[in-house]
Scaffold this motif. Structure first.
Motif, PDB file in Angstrom:
ATOM      1  N   GLU A 154       0.871  -1.353  -0.298  1.00 44.97           N
ATOM      2  CA  GLU A 154      -0.390   0.387   0.064  1.00 44.97           C
ATOM      3  C   GLU A 154       0.792   1.311   0.173  1.00 44.97           C
ATOM      4  O   GLU A 154       1.477   1.334   0.602  1.00 44.97           O
ATOM      5  CB  GLU A 154      -0.883   0.180   1.209  1.00 44.97           C
ATOM      6  N   TYR A 159      -3.938   0.372  -3.290  1.00 47.96           N
ATOM      7  CA  TYR A 159      -2.936  -0.734  -3.252  1.00 47.96           C
ATOM      8  C   TYR A 159      -2.304  -1.958  -3.736  1.00 47.96           C
ATOM      9  O   TYR A 159      -2.543  -1.384  -5.091  1.00 47.96           O
ATOM     10  CB  TYR A 159      -4.475  -1.402  -2.729  1.00 47.96           C
ATOM     11  N   HIS A 216      -1.535  -4.075   9.856  1.00 43.79           N
ATOM     12  CA  HIS A 216      -2.219  -3.209   9.035  1.00 43.79           C
ATOM     13  C   HIS A 216      -3.686  -3.495   8.548  1.00 43.79           C
ATOM     14  O   HIS A 216      -4.481  -3.077   7.934  1.00 43.79           O
ATOM     15  CB  HIS A 216      -1.465  -2.811   7.337  1.00 43.79           C
ATOM     16  N   GLY A 265      -2.405   2.719   8.174  1.00 47.19           N
ATOM     17  CA  GLY A 265      -3.119   2.425   7.223  1.00 47.19           C
ATOM     18  C   GLY A 265      -1.921   3.923   6.435  1.00 47.19           C
ATOM     19  O   GLY A 265      -1.919   5.139   6.154  1.00 47.19           O
TER      20      GLY A 265
END
Length: 240
Positions: free
Chosen positions: A23, A42, A57, A153
């Motif tokens: 990511e 992603y 995550h 994130g």
């Protein structure tokens, strides 16, 4: 100045052992203003993630299975980053992973493709020596709301880092003088300033009232807090 707040999530901690990026989050700021022109991707890492990494995550192998591979998003990502200064917390980690991905594609290191890299972890260690300087710790210290960060994130962390950076550096720009008017009179690379005989003027001395003095002290307190108590002037130098 164009800056990109940059963060990655990965399958594990060791790029040299084959761990991959899964990511990428990029938050753009131009001249200290967030533009909203962000990039979030992603990536299918083509290998499983470590269990500990998934706990951090929350991105499972099943979720990533249909996402594009790094080779498929590389040009989009590099085009977005081109020429910008990257602002990264613990830059060695993210840059190391990016360099590993770029080597697989036969591309030069990241630092040769962007305008520079600034590490906010090093900045924080200089400003707050001996204290915890993780992103969460800085959010608490600088009063940045990170209540939505239950999992790591990349985009969320880049957004939080942007807020942290603005507060870490706000004292630098708050005291700058706007020289745009002086620059407008510039000719041939020189600024022409007409000499003024100040002996012709009687300058009044204006004393601040109590409300103004309290407002001044509040500004000093804000700067003192933002600098971690490192201001160099003394309290007794405030106007009487």
């Amino acid at each position: 100045m164009r800056q990109i707040f940059f963060d990655t999530e990965t399958t594990g901690l060791r790029a040299e052992a084959g761990d991959r990026i899964i990511e990428v989050g990029c938050v753009e700021m131009v001249n200290r203003q967030l533009t909203g022109n962000n990039l979030h991707l992603y990536i299918n890492p083509e290998r499983p993630s470590d269990e500990e990494a998934v706990r951090i995550h929350g991105l499972t192998d099943e979720f990533l299975a249909d996402k594009p591979k790094f080779a498929e998003i590389a040009e989009q990502l590099l085009g977005f980053l081109a020429g910008a200064e990257l602002v990264i917390h613990n830059a060695g980690f993210d840059v190391g992973f990016m360099n590993a991905e770029l080597r697989r594609l036969g591309k030069p290191p990241l630092t040769e493709l962007v305008g520079g890299v600034r590490d906010t972890l090093l900045m924080a260690r200089d400003m707050f020596p001996g204290k915890a300087n993780s992103l969460d710790a800085l959010c608490r210290r600088l009063e940045v709301d990170n209540s939505s960060r239950t999992l790591h994130g990349a985009l969320l962390d880049a957004e939080l880092l942007a807020e942290v950076y603005i507060r870490l550096t706000r004292g630098q720009d708050a005291l700058l003088i706007d020289d745009s008017s002086a620059q407008s009179g510039q000719s041939g690379g020189e600024i022409r300033i007409e000499a003024v005989d100040f002996s012709r003027f009687e300058l009044p001395v204006l004393r601040c009232d109590e409300a103004e003095l309290q407002a001044h002290q509040a500004v000093l307190a804000d700067i003192d807090k933002a600098s971690g108590g490192k201001r160099i002037w003394q309290e007794d130098s405030a106007p009487a």
